[in-house]
Design an enzyme around this catalytic site. Structure first.
Site, PDB file in Angstrom:
ATOM      1  N   HIS A  11      10.397  -4.062  -7.149  1.00  0.00           N
ATOM      2  CA  HIS A  11      10.027  -5.648  -7.217  1.00  0.00           C
ATOM      3  C   HIS A  11       9.598  -5.852  -8.670  1.00  0.00           C
ATOM      4  O   HIS A  11       9.232  -4.795  -9.702  1.00  0.00           O
ATOM      5  CB  HIS A  11       8.839  -5.964  -6.462  1.00  0.00           C
ATOM      6  CG  HIS A  11       7.613  -5.261  -6.680  1.00  0.00           C
ATOM      7  ND1 HIS A  11       6.799  -5.415  -7.942  1.00  0.00           N
ATOM      8  CD2 HIS A  11       7.086  -3.999  -6.192  1.00  0.00           C
ATOM      9  CE1 HIS A  11       5.624  -4.654  -7.962  1.00  0.00           C
ATOM     10  NE2 HIS A  11       6.060  -3.693  -6.970  1.00  0.00           N
ATOM     11  N   THR A  23      -2.529  -1.224  -5.947  1.00  0.00           N
ATOM     12  CA  THR A  23      -1.859  -2.335  -5.031  1.00  0.00           C
ATOM     13  C   THR A  23      -1.556  -1.681  -3.775  1.00  0.00           C
ATOM     14  O   THR A  23      -2.035  -2.340  -2.871  1.00  0.00           O
ATOM     15  CB  THR A  23      -0.527  -3.004  -5.775  1.00  0.00           C
ATOM     16  OG1 THR A  23      -1.014  -3.225  -7.147  1.00  0.00           O
ATOM     17  CG2 THR A  23      -0.462  -4.447  -4.908  1.00  0.00           C
ATOM     18  N   ARG A  62       6.071  -9.177  -2.682  1.00  0.00           N
ATOM     19  CA  ARG A  62       6.615  -9.131  -4.040  1.00  0.00           C
ATOM     20  C   ARG A  62       8.070  -8.477  -3.824  1.00  0.00           C
ATOM     21  O   ARG A  62       8.782  -8.785  -4.641  1.00  0.00           O
ATOM     22  CB  ARG A  62       5.803  -8.120  -4.835  1.00  0.00           C
ATOM     23  CG  ARG A  62       5.206  -6.814  -3.980  1.00  0.00           C
ATOM     24  CD  ARG A  62       4.323  -6.351  -5.135  1.00  0.00           C
ATOM     25  NE  ARG A  62       3.795  -5.015  -4.715  1.00  0.00           N
ATOM     26  CZ  ARG A  62       2.901  -4.252  -3.773  1.00  0.00           C
ATOM     27  NH1 ARG A  62       2.559  -5.348  -3.141  1.00  0.00           N
ATOM     28  NH2 ARG A  62       2.741  -3.235  -3.425  1.00  0.00           N
ATOM     29  N   GLU A  89       5.218   0.081  -0.278  1.00  0.00           N
ATOM     30  CA  GLU A  89       4.647   1.013  -1.307  1.00  0.00           C
ATOM     31  C   GLU A  89       3.781   1.956  -0.769  1.00  0.00           C
ATOM     32  O   GLU A  89       3.272   2.025   0.489  1.00  0.00           O
ATOM     33  CB  GLU A  89       3.534   0.039  -2.272  1.00  0.00           C
ATOM     34  CG  GLU A  89       2.842   0.645  -3.516  1.00  0.00           C
ATOM     35  CD  GLU A  89       3.996   1.499  -4.299  1.00  0.00           C
ATOM     36  OE1 GLU A  89       4.308   2.509  -3.837  1.00  0.00           O
ATOM     37  OE2 GLU A  89       4.114   1.156  -5.664  1.00  0.00           O
ATOM     38  N   ARG A 117      -0.338  10.533  -9.707  1.00  0.00           N
ATOM     39  CA  ARG A 117       0.994  11.448  -9.637  1.00  0.00           C
ATOM     40  C   ARG A 117       1.294  12.582  -9.211  1.00  0.00           C
ATOM     41  O   ARG A 117       2.089  13.143  -9.015  1.00  0.00           O
ATOM     42  CB  ARG A 117       1.362  11.310 -11.615  1.00  0.00           C
ATOM     43  CG  ARG A 117       1.707  10.044 -11.957  1.00  0.00           C
ATOM     44  CD  ARG A 117       2.876   9.404 -11.312  1.00  0.00           C
ATOM     45  NE  ARG A 117       3.087   8.017 -11.858  1.00  0.00           N
ATOM     46  CZ  ARG A 117       3.002   6.824 -10.992  1.00  0.00           C
ATOM     47  NH1 ARG A 117       2.266   7.217  -9.822  1.00  0.00           N
ATOM     48  NH2 ARG A 117       3.472   5.678 -11.468  1.00  0.00           N
ATOM     49  N   HIS A 184       9.494  -0.463  -3.982  1.00  0.00           N
ATOM     50  CA  HIS A 184       8.338  -0.278  -4.500  1.00  0.00           C
ATOM     51  C   HIS A 184       8.547   0.895  -5.513  1.00  0.00           C
ATOM     52  O   HIS A 184       9.170   1.951  -5.130  1.00  0.00           O
ATOM     53  CB  HIS A 184       7.038  -0.054  -3.687  1.00  0.00           C
ATOM     54  CG  HIS A 184       7.122  -1.394  -3.035  1.00  0.00           C
ATOM     55  ND1 HIS A 184       6.221  -2.479  -3.344  1.00  0.00           N
ATOM     56  CD2 HIS A 184       7.389  -1.925  -1.700  1.00  0.00           C
ATOM     57  CE1 HIS A 184       6.246  -3.584  -2.307  1.00  0.00           C
ATOM     58  NE2 HIS A 184       7.237  -3.233  -1.440  1.00  0.00           N
TER      59      HIS A 184
HETATM   60  O1  LIG Z   1       0.693   0.275  -5.993  1.00  0.00           O
HETATM   61  C1  LIG Z   1       0.636   0.331  -7.242  1.00  0.00           C
HETATM   62  O2  LIG Z   1      -0.580   0.011  -7.686  1.00  0.00           O
HETATM   63  C2  LIG Z   1       1.863   0.274  -8.022  1.00  0.00           C
HETATM   64  O3  LIG Z   1       2.666  -0.424  -7.282  1.00  0.00           O
HETATM   65  C3  LIG Z   1       2.262   1.603  -8.300  1.00  0.00           C
HETATM   66  O4  LIG Z   1       1.275   2.229  -8.836  1.00  0.00           O
HETATM   67  P1  LIG Z   1       1.240   3.781  -9.650  1.00  0.00           P
HETATM   68  O5  LIG Z   1       1.968   3.639 -10.727  1.00  0.00           O
HETATM   69  O6  LIG Z   1      -0.108   3.812  -9.907  1.00  0.00           O
HETATM   70  O7  LIG Z   1       1.678   4.796  -8.492  1.00  0.00           O
END
Ligand SMILES: O=C(O)[C@H](O)COP(=O)(O)O
Length: 230
Positions: A11, A23, A62, A89, A117, A184
């Site tokens: 998105h 998010t 989104r 997501e 990560r 996502h």
């Molecule tokens: O859900 C979120 O905050 C983002 O879409 C992805 O977040 P990240 O890069 O912290 O995994």
């Protein structure tokens, strides 16, 4: 050898991408920049003569809105679209809503990097009283309690995205359908891990930009021959 081409798109920029907040399954809107990223993505697909017959997206506004802006640019708003929670997501548990930089100040950069990560460390989970518990959201009424996430690692996300890919999307592709998937950052990272056989410790390095078409060429085993951004 028969090759297949599919297009994935994360998105466009969301309000909480802009505010640097975790998010996950929180249903935040696109920003104006996010909408214009989606428009440019649609234009690039049009300039490069991409054709689609069927689309998949998540249950989150989104991604749904990004897809609809892309389809409008392609004059394909009439295409069938499946909305699938499996493409949502990664559920960010109790981190949802928090500012990423403030969370790093509180818990340390290393801990936040692990939450964001690492492949298999989940974030702190939500309980049933949380506004972020998906069982309180009517759009997930059909999910079983076991399917409702309370905080997922990338591995947990992989374990819902890839069965859906294998059981639903691959047969659709094999029936000769050209597909577009709007999803996502982390559901697409899970899919990239599978398609390109990326090792658990190497997936940490993959970052997918918002609103840029990601083209995959697949072999007859549905594995990546190559991928590139338009
Ligand atoms: O859900 C979120 O905050 C983002 O879409 C992805 O977040 P990240 O890069 O912290 O995994």
């Amino acid at each position: 050898m028969k090759t297949t081409r599919i297009v994935l798109i994360r998105h466009g920029q969301s309000q909480w991408n802009k505010e640097n907040r975790f998010t996950g399954w929180a249903n935040v809107p696109l920003t104006e920049q996010g909408k214009s990223e989606a428009q440019s993505a649609g234009q690039k697909l049009k300039e490069n003569n991409f054709k689609f017959d069927f689309c998949y997206t998540s249950m989150l506004n989104r991604a749904i809105n990004t897809l609809s802006i892309v389809l409008e640019e392609l004059d394909l708003l009439w295409l069938p679209v499946d909305h699938c929670w499996q493409l949502n997501e990664r559920h960010y548990g109790n981190l949802q809503g928090l500012n990423k930089a403030e969370t790093a100040e509180k818990f340390g950069d290393e801990q936040v990097f692990i939450w964001r990560r690492s492949y298999d460390t989940p974030p702190p989970t939500v309980d049933k009283t949380s506004p972020y518990y998906p069982g309180n959201d009517p759009r997930y009424a059909d999910l079983t309690v076991d399917e409702l996430p309370v905080g997922e690692s990338l591995k947990d996300t992989y374990e819902r995205v890839i069965p859906f890919w294998n059981d639903v999307i691959v047969p659709k592709i094999n029936s000769g359908t050209d597909i577009l998937i709007a999803a996502h950052g982390n559901s697409l990272r899970a899919l990239m891990k599978h398609l390109s056989d990326i090792a658990d410790d190497e997936i940490t390095q993959i970052e997918i930009p918002t609103g840029v078409p990601l083209v995959y060429e697949l072999d007859s085993n549905m594995k990546a021959i190559k991928y590139y951004y338009l």
